[in-house]
Design a protein around this motif. Structure first.
Motif, PDB file in Angstrom:
ATOM      1  N   ALA A 124      23.520 -14.420 -31.928  1.00 31.97           N
ATOM      2  CA  ALA A 124      24.726 -13.905 -31.264  1.00 31.97           C
ATOM      3  C   ALA A 124      24.569 -12.501 -31.238  1.00 31.97           C
ATOM      4  CB  ALA A 124      25.884 -14.469 -31.760  1.00 31.97           C
ATOM      5  N   ALA A 125      23.878 -11.957 -32.519  1.00 35.06           N
ATOM      6  CA  ALA A 125      23.953 -10.373 -32.550  1.00 35.06           C
ATOM      7  C   ALA A 125      23.101 -10.099 -31.534  1.00 35.06           C
ATOM      8  CB  ALA A 125      23.655 -10.021 -33.949  1.00 35.06           C
ATOM      9  N   ARG A 126      21.918 -10.590 -31.711  1.00 32.42           N
ATOM     10  CA  ARG A 126      21.073 -10.197 -30.283  1.00 32.42           C
ATOM     11  C   ARG A 126      21.652 -10.285 -29.080  1.00 32.42           C
ATOM     12  NH1 ARG A 126      17.299 -13.330 -33.862  1.00 32.42           N
ATOM     13  NH2 ARG A 126      15.737 -11.776 -34.585  1.00 32.42           N
ATOM     14  N   ASN A 127      22.293 -11.270 -28.700  1.00 34.65           N
ATOM     15  CA  ASN A 127      22.789 -11.273 -27.405  1.00 34.65           C
ATOM     16  C   ASN A 127      23.856 -10.461 -27.123  1.00 34.65           C
ATOM     17  OD1 ASN A 127      21.358 -13.586 -26.769  1.00 34.65           O
ATOM     18  ND2 ASN A 127      22.918 -15.202 -27.548  1.00 34.65           N
ATOM     19  N   SER A 128      24.373  -9.781 -28.227  1.00 34.13           N
ATOM     20  CA  SER A 128      25.395  -8.701 -28.020  1.00 34.13           C
ATOM     21  C   SER A 128      24.789  -7.322 -28.104  1.00 34.13           C
ATOM     22  CB  SER A 128      26.292  -9.010 -29.263  1.00 34.13           C
ATOM     23  OG  SER A 128      27.195  -9.939 -29.425  1.00 34.13           O
ATOM     24  N   GLY A 129      23.465  -7.285 -27.955  1.00 31.14           N
ATOM     25  CA  GLY A 129      22.681  -6.083 -28.096  1.00 31.14           C
ATOM     26  C   GLY A 129      22.371  -5.298 -29.408  1.00 31.14           C
ATOM     27  N   VAL A 130      22.497  -6.191 -30.417  1.00 28.21           N
ATOM     28  CA  VAL A 130      22.023  -5.730 -31.731  1.00 28.21           C
ATOM     29  C   VAL A 130      20.690  -5.679 -32.058  1.00 28.21           C
ATOM     30  CG1 VAL A 130      22.693  -6.059 -34.185  1.00 28.21           C
ATOM     31  CG2 VAL A 130      24.627  -6.293 -32.651  1.00 28.21           C
ATOM     32  N   PRO A 131      20.041  -4.528 -32.459  1.00 28.55           N
ATOM     33  CA  PRO A 131      18.505  -4.670 -32.720  1.00 28.55           C
ATOM     34  C   PRO A 131      18.206  -5.380 -34.105  1.00 28.55           C
ATOM     35  CG  PRO A 131      19.377  -2.474 -33.183  1.00 28.55           C
ATOM     36  CD  PRO A 131      20.575  -3.259 -32.475  1.00 28.55           C
ATOM     37  N   VAL A 132      18.438  -6.592 -34.216  1.00 28.46           N
ATOM     38  CA  VAL A 132      18.276  -7.385 -35.295  1.00 28.46           C
ATOM     39  C   VAL A 132      17.252  -6.961 -36.030  1.00 28.46           C
ATOM     40  CG1 VAL A 132      18.422  -9.801 -36.390  1.00 28.46           C
ATOM     41  CG2 VAL A 132      19.860  -9.247 -34.405  1.00 28.46           C
ATOM     42  N   SER A 133      15.954  -7.337 -35.356  1.00 26.52           N
ATOM     43  CA  SER A 133      14.704  -7.077 -35.980  1.00 26.52           C
ATOM     44  C   SER A 133      14.446  -5.634 -36.562  1.00 26.52           C
ATOM     45  CB  SER A 133      13.466  -7.350 -34.868  1.00 26.52           C
ATOM     46  OG  SER A 133      13.496  -8.558 -34.326  1.00 26.52           O
ATOM     47  N   ARG A 134      15.014  -4.498 -35.760  1.00 27.60           N
ATOM     48  CA  ARG A 134      15.003  -3.290 -36.522  1.00 27.60           C
ATOM     49  C   ARG A 134      15.839  -3.142 -37.573  1.00 27.60           C
ATOM     50  NH1 ARG A 134      17.364   1.778 -34.203  1.00 27.60           N
ATOM     51  NH2 ARG A 134      18.029   0.568 -32.439  1.00 27.60           N
TER      52      ARG A 134
ATOM     53  N   ASN B 284      27.815  -2.200 -38.967  1.00 27.06           N
ATOM     54  CA  ASN B 284      28.319  -3.384 -38.295  1.00 27.06           C
ATOM     55  C   ASN B 284      27.078  -4.300 -38.061  1.00 27.06           C
ATOM     56  OD1 ASN B 284      31.083  -2.615 -38.603  1.00 27.06           O
ATOM     57  ND2 ASN B 284      31.152  -1.496 -36.818  1.00 27.06           N
ATOM     58  N   TRP B 285      26.091  -3.661 -37.550  1.00 24.64           N
ATOM     59  CA  TRP B 285      24.827  -4.289 -37.126  1.00 24.64           C
ATOM     60  C   TRP B 285      24.402  -5.043 -38.241  1.00 24.64           C
ATOM     61  CZ3 TRP B 285      21.754   0.057 -34.175  1.00 24.64           C
ATOM     62  CH2 TRP B 285      22.389   0.332 -32.859  1.00 24.64           C
ATOM     63  N   ILE B 286      24.490  -4.634 -39.690  1.00 28.31           N
ATOM     64  CA  ILE B 286      24.112  -5.149 -40.669  1.00 28.31           C
ATOM     65  C   ILE B 286      24.790  -6.487 -40.916  1.00 28.31           C
ATOM     66  CG2 ILE B 286      23.633  -5.328 -43.256  1.00 28.31           C
ATOM     67  CD1 ILE B 286      23.536  -2.112 -42.846  1.00 28.31           C
ATOM     68  N   PHE B 287      25.809  -6.450 -40.826  1.00 30.12           N
ATOM     69  CA  PHE B 287      26.872  -7.634 -41.002  1.00 30.12           C
ATOM     70  C   PHE B 287      26.528  -8.755 -39.692  1.00 30.12           C
ATOM     71  CE2 PHE B 287      29.861  -4.974 -43.664  1.00 30.12           C
ATOM     72  CZ  PHE B 287      30.056  -5.678 -44.611  1.00 30.12           C
ATOM     73  N   ALA B 288      26.536  -8.242 -38.669  1.00 28.90           N
ATOM     74  CA  ALA B 288      26.126  -8.985 -37.543  1.00 28.90           C
ATOM     75  C   ALA B 288      24.832  -9.952 -37.573  1.00 28.90           C
ATOM     76  CB  ALA B 288      26.177  -8.403 -36.287  1.00 28.90           C
ATOM     77  N   SER B 289      23.670  -8.988 -38.127  1.00 30.09           N
ATOM     78  CA  SER B 289      22.607  -9.577 -38.096  1.00 30.09           C
ATOM     79  C   SER B 289      22.188 -10.571 -39.217  1.00 30.09           C
ATOM     80  CB  SER B 289      21.404  -8.563 -38.787  1.00 30.09           C
ATOM     81  OG  SER B 289      21.473  -7.373 -37.555  1.00 30.09           O
ATOM     82  N   GLY B 290      23.082 -10.567 -40.439  1.00 33.18           N
ATOM     83  CA  GLY B 290      23.207 -11.474 -41.233  1.00 33.18           C
ATOM     84  C   GLY B 290      24.114 -12.820 -41.256  1.00 33.18           C
ATOM     85  N   GLY B 291      25.221 -12.508 -40.061  1.00 32.47           N
ATOM     86  CA  GLY B 291      26.211 -13.440 -39.907  1.00 32.47           C
ATOM     87  C   GLY B 291      25.659 -14.398 -38.744  1.00 32.47           C
ATOM     88  N   ASP B 292      25.253 -14.012 -37.821  1.00 32.54           N
ATOM     89  CA  ASP B 292      24.870 -14.932 -36.610  1.00 32.54           C
ATOM     90  C   ASP B 292      23.703 -13.956 -35.937  1.00 32.54           C
ATOM     91  OD1 ASP B 292      24.159 -16.536 -34.621  1.00 32.54           O
ATOM     92  OD2 ASP B 292      26.155 -17.345 -34.514  1.00 32.54           O
ATOM     93  N   ALA B 293      22.505 -14.057 -36.271  1.00 32.37           N
ATOM     94  CA  ALA B 293      21.520 -13.250 -35.566  1.00 32.37           C
ATOM     95  C   ALA B 293      21.254 -13.641 -34.256  1.00 32.37           C
ATOM     96  CB  ALA B 293      19.865 -13.447 -36.386  1.00 32.37           C
TER      97      ALA B 293
END
Length: 374
Positions: free
Chosen positions: A254-264, A243-252
């Motif tokens: 918004a994903a960061r604001n949701s707590g997804v470690p996009v950079s990692r 789910n993090w992979i999809f979120a990072s590619g969809g809207d990085a």
């Protein structure tokens, strides 16, 4: 809960119901699936009696497809995460050359050469991702730079050490090596020998191998392809990291604001792409017993094309490992099928371009039709 409340919950207009057919039509694998059916239908009609679907023919195009699958899995996950890696082809040539130099030229044990090569390549993948994240540069530019850097080292190192661009002898030094067997061996050899004796598959009729099966086992290359496809599919569809992979590619953002470690997530996907390229290179070196400076040319584009045929979006956030595997299967079947059908091999990329265009148009049209996008 009362029956009235239940009725209100079911009829809540904020919940949009979608039929099973609609869900199937917007799956990213649709274009790849249709393309696979079309390709197999074509060659069943025009190359059925050519030996393409004999045991040896099936093994030929399965092996070629497996090569594409290995690198397509890594490219798929990275593209869904919203990034590209154009250094994959050069990574294949570089890692294969590293194994050959360390084991043949320097005399290292093959297992140690393989481990060190994997560590170096994964570190380069991490460096790719780190530069992209820290500088904000497009991954297209960063990895294009590494495409030239790695290809340059792949040519320079063997010329400097051995005065040549092809290093052979890997098969001799890999004899009996436990780790090399995981990349260059075969499985189910006894089962295929039994099938040959039972007349279920073809056998050699003369020569030193008389009576032995034409196909004597499943190459580890195919095993690696299957394992990576299964791993990638489970990771993407059954885990939180997927789910993090999809979120990072969809809207990085918004994903960061949701707590997804996009950079990692993105750095790990660069590392996994490098890992897949190294698997491909190791299997190739063990199969041919040599490493060449020209290995891996254009593989980065072939991997991306396989992923796009499989339904992934170039913008990220959408795609499927199964779709990428189908795209790779199309690659292998078309490449080998043209040979069996007696068609000029130079037309391979013409067929591939047509399939790519058709798959992208179909995926885009169906998704817009079902979702109402413009």
């Amino acid at each position: 809960m009362s029956q009235t409340a239940q009725s209100q919950t079911v009829s809540d207009e904020r919940v949009k119901e979608m039929s099973a057919l609609r869900r199937a039509l917007i799956r990213p694998e649709l274009g790849g699936l249709v393309g696979t059916v079309a390709v197999f239908t074509f060659f069943l009609l025009f190359a059925f009696d050519s030996g393409m679907f004999s045991s040896q023919g099936v093994m030929n195009w399965s092996t070629v497809s497996a090569q594409f699958m290995i690198i397509a899995v890594g490219a798929c996950l990275l593209m869904i995460a919203g990034e590209f890696d154009l250094s994959v082809g050069s990574m294949i040539g570089f890692s294969g050359m590293m194994i050959a130099i360390l084991s043949v030229s320097f005399g290292w044990p093959v297992w140690l050469a393989i481990i060190v090569t994997f560590a170096v390549c994964i570190a380069i993948g991490a460096l790719n991702g780190y530069i992209v994240i820290r500088t904000g540069l497009p991954s297209f530019i960063v990895t294009l730079a590494f495409l030239f850097i790695l290809r340059g080292f792949t040519i320079y190192l063997p010329q400097t050490i051995e005065r040549k661009t092809i290093i052979s002898g890997v098969r001799d030094v890999a004899e009996g090596d436990w780790l090399a067997a995981l990349f260059g061996g075969k499985i189910l050899t006894g089962f295929f020998t039994w099938m040959g004796k039972a007349g279920l598959i073809g056998t050699f009729e003369r020569g030193t191998r008389e009576g032995q099966p034409v196909v004597d086992g499943i190459p580890m290359l195919i095993v690696w392809a299957i394992v990576l496809v299964i791993f990638g599919h489970i990771l993407l569809t059954r885990t939180r990291f997927g789910n993090w992979i999809f979120a990072s590619g969809g809207d990085a953002e918004a994903a960061r604001n949701s707590g997804v470690p996009v950079s990692r997530v993105k750095i790990l996907m660069f590392m996994f792409t490098a890992f897949c390229a190294c698997v491909f290179a190791t299997c190739q070196v063990m199969e041919f017993g040599s490493a060449g400076a020209d290995r891996g040319l254009l593989k980065e584009f072939e991997a991306i094309i396989a992923v796009v045929i499989g339904g992934a979006l170039l913008t990220g956030g959408y795609g499927s490992v199964i779709g990428a595997a189908l795209g790779a299967l199309i690659f292998g079947v078309v490449q080998q099928g043209l040979f069996f059908a007696g068609v000029e091999s130079s037309l391979f990329r013409v067929f591939l371009g047509i399939i790519l265009l058709f798959a992208v148009i179909l995926n885009t049209y169906i998704r817009r039709l079902i979702t109402g996008e413009r």
